[in-house]
Design a protein around this motif. Structure first.
Motif, PDB file in Angstrom:
ATOM      1  N   LYS A 147     -23.730  18.547   5.047  1.00 42.53           N
ATOM      2  CA  LYS A 147     -23.092  18.100   3.810  1.00 42.53           C
ATOM      3  C   LYS A 147     -22.176  16.895   4.023  1.00 42.53           C
ATOM      4  O   LYS A 147     -22.191  15.934   3.247  1.00 42.53           O
ATOM      5  CB  LYS A 147     -22.304  19.252   3.188  1.00 42.53           C
ATOM      6  CG  LYS A 147     -21.798  18.951   1.780  1.00 42.53           C
ATOM      7  CD  LYS A 147     -21.182  20.177   1.142  1.00 42.53           C
ATOM      8  CE  LYS A 147     -20.726  19.882  -0.276  1.00 42.53           C
ATOM      9  NZ  LYS A 147     -20.136  21.077  -0.927  1.00 42.53           N
ATOM     10  N   SER A 148     -21.374  16.921   5.086  1.00 43.12           N
ATOM     11  CA  SER A 148     -20.437  15.824   5.303  1.00 43.12           C
ATOM     12  C   SER A 148     -21.179  14.514   5.583  1.00 43.12           C
ATOM     13  O   SER A 148     -20.755  13.435   5.138  1.00 43.12           O
ATOM     14  CB  SER A 148     -19.487  16.153   6.454  1.00 43.12           C
ATOM     15  OG  SER A 148     -20.212  16.428   7.637  1.00 43.12           O
ATOM     16  N   ARG A 176     -22.502  13.162   2.352  1.00 42.12           N
ATOM     17  CA  ARG A 176     -21.424  12.569   1.560  1.00 42.12           C
ATOM     18  C   ARG A 176     -21.116  11.145   1.995  1.00 42.12           C
ATOM     19  O   ARG A 176     -20.894  10.255   1.176  1.00 42.12           O
ATOM     20  CB  ARG A 176     -20.161  13.435   1.668  1.00 42.12           C
ATOM     21  CG  ARG A 176     -20.219  14.760   0.927  1.00 42.12           C
ATOM     22  CD  ARG A 176     -20.470  14.558  -0.545  1.00 42.12           C
ATOM     23  NE  ARG A 176     -20.127  15.729  -1.322  1.00 42.12           N
ATOM     24  CZ  ARG A 176     -20.422  15.878  -2.609  1.00 42.12           C
ATOM     25  NH1 ARG A 176     -21.056  14.907  -3.249  1.00 42.12           N
ATOM     26  NH2 ARG A 176     -20.077  16.969  -3.274  1.00 42.12           N
ATOM     27  N   SER A 226     -14.784   9.673  -6.399  1.00 39.25           N
ATOM     28  CA  SER A 226     -14.717  11.123  -6.553  1.00 39.25           C
ATOM     29  C   SER A 226     -15.504  11.593  -7.769  1.00 39.25           C
ATOM     30  O   SER A 226     -16.267  12.556  -7.710  1.00 39.25           O
ATOM     31  CB  SER A 226     -13.255  11.564  -6.669  1.00 39.25           C
ATOM     32  OG  SER A 226     -13.167  12.930  -6.977  1.00 39.25           O
ATOM     33  N   MET A 244     -17.100  14.933  -6.269  1.00 39.71           N
ATOM     34  CA  MET A 244     -16.406  15.470  -5.098  1.00 39.71           C
ATOM     35  C   MET A 244     -14.960  15.777  -5.458  1.00 39.71           C
ATOM     36  O   MET A 244     -14.336  15.046  -6.234  1.00 39.71           O
ATOM     37  CB  MET A 244     -16.394  14.451  -3.948  1.00 39.71           C
ATOM     38  CG  MET A 244     -17.723  14.197  -3.305  1.00 39.71           C
ATOM     39  SD  MET A 244     -17.578  12.863  -2.060  1.00 39.71           S
ATOM     40  CE  MET A 244     -16.407  13.593  -0.903  1.00 39.71           C
ATOM     41  N   SER A 257      -9.425  15.526  -2.964  1.00 40.85           N
ATOM     42  CA  SER A 257      -8.863  15.675  -1.618  1.00 40.85           C
ATOM     43  C   SER A 257      -9.927  15.422  -0.553  1.00 40.85           C
ATOM     44  O   SER A 257      -9.685  14.719   0.443  1.00 40.85           O
ATOM     45  CB  SER A 257      -8.269  17.074  -1.447  1.00 40.85           C
ATOM     46  OG  SER A 257      -9.256  18.076  -1.693  1.00 40.85           O
ATOM     47  N   SER A 258     -11.126  15.971  -0.747  1.00 39.89           N
ATOM     48  CA  SER A 258     -12.223  15.761   0.216  1.00 39.89           C
ATOM     49  C   SER A 258     -12.669  14.315   0.224  1.00 39.89           C
ATOM     50  O   SER A 258     -12.927  13.725   1.280  1.00 39.89           O
ATOM     51  CB  SER A 258     -13.417  16.662  -0.124  1.00 39.89           C
ATOM     52  OG  SER A 258     -13.038  18.023  -0.109  1.00 39.89           O
ATOM     53  N   CYS A 259     -12.750  13.726  -0.962  1.00 41.35           N
ATOM     54  CA  CYS A 259     -13.172  12.342  -1.080  1.00 41.35           C
ATOM     55  C   CYS A 259     -12.165  11.411  -0.398  1.00 41.35           C
ATOM     56  O   CYS A 259     -12.543  10.493   0.328  1.00 41.35           O
ATOM     57  CB  CYS A 259     -13.320  11.974  -2.553  1.00 41.35           C
ATOM     58  SG  CYS A 259     -13.999  10.335  -2.833  1.00 41.35           S
ATOM     59  N   GLN A 260     -10.884  11.674  -0.622  1.00 41.81           N
ATOM     60  CA  GLN A 260      -9.837  10.843  -0.015  1.00 41.81           C
ATOM     61  C   GLN A 260      -9.891  10.926   1.510  1.00 41.81           C
ATOM     62  O   GLN A 260      -9.735   9.914   2.203  1.00 41.81           O
ATOM     63  CB  GLN A 260      -8.464  11.289  -0.518  1.00 41.81           C
ATOM     64  CG  GLN A 260      -7.324  10.396  -0.039  1.00 41.81           C
ATOM     65  CD  GLN A 260      -6.000  10.835  -0.614  1.00 41.81           C
ATOM     66  OE1 GLN A 260      -5.617  12.002  -0.529  1.00 41.81           O
ATOM     67  NE2 GLN A 260      -5.285   9.896  -1.226  1.00 41.81           N
ATOM     68  N   ALA A 261     -10.145  12.130   2.039  1.00 46.92           N
ATOM     69  CA  ALA A 261     -10.225  12.304   3.492  1.00 46.92           C
ATOM     70  C   ALA A 261     -11.380  11.484   4.069  1.00 46.92           C
ATOM     71  O   ALA A 261     -11.235  10.831   5.116  1.00 46.92           O
ATOM     72  CB  ALA A 261     -10.392  13.782   3.824  1.00 46.92           C
ATOM     73  N   LEU A 262     -12.528  11.483   3.388  1.00 47.10           N
ATOM     74  CA  LEU A 262     -13.670  10.715   3.869  1.00 47.10           C
ATOM     75  C   LEU A 262     -13.408   9.215   3.785  1.00 47.10           C
ATOM     76  O   LEU A 262     -13.699   8.462   4.719  1.00 47.10           O
ATOM     77  CB  LEU A 262     -14.921  11.061   3.049  1.00 47.10           C
ATOM     78  CG  LEU A 262     -15.695  12.309   3.462  1.00 47.10           C
ATOM     79  CD1 LEU A 262     -16.856  12.554   2.505  1.00 47.10           C
ATOM     80  CD2 LEU A 262     -16.222  12.180   4.882  1.00 47.10           C
TER      81      LEU A 262
END
Length: 245
Positions: free
Chosen positions: A6-7, A10, A31, A36, A39-44
């Motif tokens: 998944k990552s 993305r 996002s 997404m 928070s997950s989008c920002q981390a990526l």
């Protein structure tokens, strides 16, 4: 696909989104478009930025890819042993015919375009490297199936699920196997409007490093039908030269 990480998917989707937008995008836009969590989008995005693949372009803090990925991919492609030898031949074929030429191989029940050389005509087939199509809709799939041992070919074709894309799409195993047999007798394979009525293709299979590939010319249907003899001769000649090398 269930085997996708998944990552990784993305990350690919982020670059695909920028290719689609052709402009900087905010965290909120990425996002939302990729569905997404922020928070997950920002981390990526921050990870890609930290490694030099994305950058903030202005005070709005919108992101846009840098040239780093392009430069790395350019080096990778230029040093690909297979394409390094084949690209001059594919380019020469495109120059001789004026049409788009592509190299393809099979991925399960799909045709995967490995490399595409765009033709010089204003109206031309505009496929891209990385595109994938069902095995049964074009000359590439017929060529790849035609290069397989008959028992394996028949078993694979009988497993296919057919979907009609145009009035000319082959939608049965029997019809596809018949078309392939005809191609084997001629020494080349042809699809007339199998995916779109306006586009047709002629190709043949070739073995490279013990792997099966297809070399194909695709163009507007009228030109393919008008120049069928010339195009098929060019394809057969190139495949023979590649095999000898």
């Amino acid at each position: 696909m269930s085997s996708d990480v998944k990552s990784a998917v993305r990350v690919l989707q982020i670059f695909q989104l920028f290719a689609e937008l052709k402009m900087p995008a905010s965290l909120a836009t990425v996002s939302q478009r990729l569905d997404m969590p922020k928070s997950s989008c920002q981390a990526l995005l921050r990870t890609l930025e930290a490694h030099g693949y994305l950058a903030n372009r202005d005070e709005t803090k919108d992101y846009y890819p840098t040239r780093k990925l392009f430069e790395e991919m350019r080096v990778i492609v230029e040093q690909d042993p297979l394409l390094k030898d084949l690209m001059p031949l594919l380019q020469a074929l495109s120059d001789e015919t004026g049409e788009t030429v592509f190299l393809a191989r099979r991925q399960g029940v799909l045709v995967h375009y490995m490399e595409v050389v765009q033709g010089r005509q204003a109206l031309r087939f505009a496929g891209l490297a990385g595109d994938r199509r069902p095995l049964y809709i074009g000359a590439a799939g017929q060529s790849l199936l035609g290069g397989m041992p008959k028992a394996e070919r028949v078993a694979l074709v009988n497993q296919l699920e057919f979907e009609r894309y145009s009035p000319n799409t082959i939608v049965s195993a029997a019809a596809l196997l018949k078309q392939i047999d005809e191609g084997l007798k001629k020494g080349w394979f042809m699809s007339v409007g199998g995916f779109q009525l306006e586009v047709s293709s002629i190709g043949n299979f070739v073995w490279l490093n013990d792997s099966l590939y297809a070399i194909v010319i695709a163009a507007p249907t009228q030109r393919v039908e008008r120049n069928q003899k010339s195009i098929s001769r060019h394809i057969v000649d190139l495949c023979a030269r590649v095999t000898q090398r």
